[in-house]
Design an enzyme around this catalytic site. Sequence first.
Site, short mmCIF file in Angstrom:
data_model
loop_
_atom_site.label_atom_id
_atom_site.label_comp_id
_atom_site.label_asym_id
_atom_site.label_seq_id
_atom_site.Cartn_x
_atom_site.Cartn_y
_atom_site.Cartn_z
N ASP A 97 0.85 -1.19 0.00
CA ASP A 97 0.00 0.00 0.00
C ASP A 97 0.89 1.24 0.00
OD1 ASP A 97 -2.24 1.55 0.10
OD2 ASP A 97 -2.69 1.19 2.22
N GLU A 152 -6.60 4.82 -8.86
CA GLU A 152 -7.90 5.32 -8.40
C GLU A 152 -8.49 6.42 -9.27
OE1 GLU A 152 -9.95 6.28 -4.08
OE2 GLU A 152 -7.99 5.33 -4.29
N LYS A 180 -9.62 1.61 -9.26
CA LYS A 180 -10.17 1.80 -7.92
C LYS A 180 -11.29 2.83 -7.94
CE LYS A 180 -7.66 1.90 -4.15
NZ LYS A 180 -6.59 2.30 -3.18
N THR A 199 -13.07 0.56 -3.24
CA THR A 199 -12.36 1.02 -2.06
C THR A 199 -13.29 1.80 -1.13
OG1 THR A 199 -10.35 2.18 -1.36
CG2 THR A 199 -11.60 3.16 -3.19
N PHE A 219 -11.80 -1.35 4.87
CA PHE A 219 -10.79 -0.57 5.58
C PHE A 219 -10.78 -0.90 7.07
CE2 PHE A 219 -9.47 3.32 2.89
CZ PHE A 219 -9.41 2.54 1.75
#
Length: 308
Positions: free
Chosen positions: A17, A89, A125, A149, A171
């Site tokens: 990440d 993203e 994303k 996400t 998350f």
Amino acid sequence: MTSKLEQLKKITTVVADTGDFDAIARVKPVDATTNPSLLLKAAAIPGYADLLNACVSDCKGDVGLASDRFGVAVGQEILKVIPGRISTEVDARLSFDTDAMLKRAHRLVELYEKAGVGRDRVLIKIASTWEGIRAAEKLEREGIQTNLTLLFSFAQAVACAEAGVFLISPFVGRIYDWYKKANGSDYTGADDPGVQSVTRIYNYYKANDYKTVVMGASFRNLNQIEQLAGCDRLTISPDLIEKLAADTGQLERKLSPGKTGEARQSLNESQFRWASNEDAMATEKLAEGIRQFARDQEKLEALLAAKL
């Protein structure tokens, strides 16, 4: 005894990440993910200076295009040092506009393809709003696979599975943060609300034979990672990956297919929105996450605009 990282890699795909390809080369994950916040940090790394300058050329003042080009350029560099896929993203400010997200996703894919990177190495994303899930559903039908996400609720996970998205990123750490602040107490082990959320989703998906990949994200500590050992994928920051690599203790598998899960569900838009409304944590963290990514997107665009 092998390290906990090596033990984890045998049962879970480890994803980095970060947008720092030096860190990625060091920790050797299979896949990697980026977001506006990570791209903003990457833009401050001296090694990215040439990429930043290249991304603003021929953009005719379009900072959105320059930003997408930078995201793809970072993705290209990362793909040179990993064997798997990069997640890039869509602008978080488009999270409630299905058509706009589709348009931006198509541009990201086109930029990758022009650079010689095929769809099989990219995940788009998108925020797990109702509109984002609908955009992902259409992209999946086009052969463009997605990573949903900012996922905090079971309702989001149910809707994503029904839409046939390739991968979700619940998350863990941000769920933990909310409950810790709301209740004034810390959580460890299996009592961690973030761990419980991912465990519930994983068991639900496996019990109902959904093919959507569960990738736990946003970790605050090693315990959260260890409690989800066996999850399909875990996206972990380089510093936590390095801590796992330094720990030679025994790692127990916590998640595996075959355990009991809830019966299959299906949500229409009104049911989805009501379930979201009833989940204060998920509502607040989704909105907060979109705002944070939007602010970092704006900072990145300001940096690029200064170079245009």
